[in-house]
Design a protein around this motif. Sequence first.
Motif, PDB file in Angstrom:
ATOM      1  N   ARG A  31     -17.323 -68.613  -4.563  1.00 55.75           N
ATOM      2  CA  ARG A  31     -16.592 -68.610  -3.292  1.00 55.75           C
ATOM      3  C   ARG A  31     -17.018 -67.435  -2.423  1.00 55.75           C
ATOM      4  O   ARG A  31     -17.360 -67.598  -1.259  1.00 55.75           O
ATOM      5  CB  ARG A  31     -15.097 -68.539  -3.547  1.00 55.75           C
ATOM      6  N   SER A  32     -16.982 -66.225  -2.971  1.00 54.89           N
ATOM      7  CA  SER A  32     -17.291 -65.036  -2.180  1.00 54.89           C
ATOM      8  C   SER A  32     -17.708 -63.911  -3.104  1.00 54.89           C
ATOM      9  O   SER A  32     -17.510 -63.981  -4.325  1.00 54.89           O
ATOM     10  CB  SER A  32     -16.083 -64.604  -1.350  1.00 54.89           C
ATOM     11  N   LEU A  34     -17.420 -59.632  -3.318  1.00 49.66           N
ATOM     12  CA  LEU A  34     -16.778 -58.452  -2.745  1.00 49.66           C
ATOM     13  C   LEU A  34     -17.470 -57.198  -3.247  1.00 49.66           C
ATOM     14  O   LEU A  34     -17.898 -57.123  -4.399  1.00 49.66           O
ATOM     15  CB  LEU A  34     -15.296 -58.394  -3.137  1.00 49.66           C
ATOM     16  N   MET A  48     -16.523 -58.271   2.154  1.00 46.62           N
ATOM     17  CA  MET A  48     -16.465 -59.574   1.506  1.00 46.62           C
ATOM     18  C   MET A  48     -17.517 -60.457   2.157  1.00 46.62           C
ATOM     19  O   MET A  48     -17.570 -60.562   3.388  1.00 46.62           O
ATOM     20  CB  MET A  48     -15.095 -60.233   1.648  1.00 46.62           C
ATOM     21  N   SER A  92     -16.133 -64.034  -6.695  1.00 47.17           N
ATOM     22  CA  SER A  92     -14.950 -64.848  -6.990  1.00 47.17           C
ATOM     23  C   SER A  92     -15.357 -66.312  -6.926  1.00 47.17           C
ATOM     24  O   SER A  92     -16.404 -66.643  -6.367  1.00 47.17           O
ATOM     25  CB  SER A  92     -13.830 -64.584  -5.990  1.00 47.17           C
ATOM     26  N   PHE A  94     -13.911 -70.574  -6.450  1.00 47.05           N
ATOM     27  CA  PHE A  94     -12.845 -71.459  -6.004  1.00 47.05           C
ATOM     28  C   PHE A  94     -12.041 -71.932  -7.202  1.00 47.05           C
ATOM     29  O   PHE A  94     -12.588 -72.210  -8.260  1.00 47.05           O
ATOM     30  CB  PHE A  94     -13.420 -72.684  -5.287  1.00 47.05           C
ATOM     31  N   GLY A  95     -10.736 -72.003  -7.011  1.00 47.64           N
ATOM     32  CA  GLY A  95      -9.871 -72.510  -8.065  1.00 47.64           C
ATOM     33  C   GLY A  95      -9.618 -71.511  -9.157  1.00 47.64           C
ATOM     34  O   GLY A  95      -9.041 -71.837 -10.179  1.00 47.64           O
ATOM     35  N   ASN A  96     -10.035 -70.277  -8.957  1.00 53.02           N
ATOM     36  CA  ASN A  96      -9.880 -69.237  -9.968  1.00 53.02           C
ATOM     37  C   ASN A  96      -9.274 -68.025  -9.292  1.00 53.02           C
ATOM     38  O   ASN A  96      -9.744 -67.585  -8.253  1.00 53.02           O
ATOM     39  CB  ASN A  96     -11.244 -68.902 -10.559  1.00 53.02           C
ATOM     40  N   GLU A  97      -8.235 -67.482  -9.893  1.00 53.63           N
ATOM     41  CA  GLU A  97      -7.533 -66.390  -9.240  1.00 53.63           C
ATOM     42  C   GLU A  97      -8.144 -65.033  -9.523  1.00 53.63           C
ATOM     43  O   GLU A  97      -7.631 -64.016  -9.103  1.00 53.63           O
ATOM     44  CB  GLU A  97      -6.077 -66.372  -9.707  1.00 53.63           C
ATOM     45  N   LEU A  99     -11.341 -62.017 -10.046  1.00 49.59           N
ATOM     46  CA  LEU A  99     -12.637 -61.471  -9.699  1.00 49.59           C
ATOM     47  C   LEU A  99     -13.325 -61.023 -10.983  1.00 49.59           C
ATOM     48  O   LEU A  99     -12.658 -60.558 -11.907  1.00 49.59           O
ATOM     49  CB  LEU A  99     -12.502 -60.258  -8.770  1.00 49.59           C
TER      50      LEU A  99
END
Lengths: 111, 117
Positions: A31-32, A34, A48, A92, A94-97, A99
């Motif tokens: 997703r990203s 950081l 980010m 990070s 998607f769908g995962n909280e 890092l």
Amino acid sequence: EDKVVQSPLSLVVHEGDTVTLNCSYEVTNFRSLLWYKQEKKAPTFLFMLTSSGIEKKSGRLSSILDKKELFSILNITATQTGDSAIYLCAPSNFGNEKLTFGTGTRLTIIP
Amino acid sequence: NAGVTQTPKFRVLKTGQSMTLLCAQDMNHEYMYWYRQDPGMGLRLIHYSVGEGTTAKGEVPDGYNVSRLKKQNFLLGLESAAPSQTSVYFCASSIDLTSYLSYNEQFFGPGTRLTVL
């Protein structure tokens, strides 16, 4: 399992030099990414990145992401002693909280 | 706003003793995390919570328990401390990592330095 590798592990340069820190990653459903700076205490957020090829800048710091080759770099120009810190990258997905943090690059700037 | 706060800042325990580390955030964040940081190991996730009343295991959960009875607080417990748990512990919080439109920066507390003798 998600992986993050930062290089170099440690770097010592003179004030005024330019440095490039590397972060390569393997994560599912990326997703990203950081970047954080950690001096003596808690990590503080720098950037980010979500899109390839778009540079983010903040003063003498800049960062870019390559989603095809799965890496990011953090550049610091005209380094100052206040840049001495550990620099952490963390992708990070998607769908995962969570890092996933790399082990960091310890940067030391000599006056 | 105080952001993320942690208590205590320092603690020394003897092997076998128990203790609880408290993390509090005043940013109305949904998610909270406990990490440990050891030399050369980076930040490793111990447990996390995606909302009040929920907890989940991270990368290194053994020897720790957590509770999130209130949205603003996340407690980390050591039931029987061991020297291997000597570390710096960081708490963090964030809004919502799974929302595409949400900014998924994690905000960190100042850390707790724990020594187990």
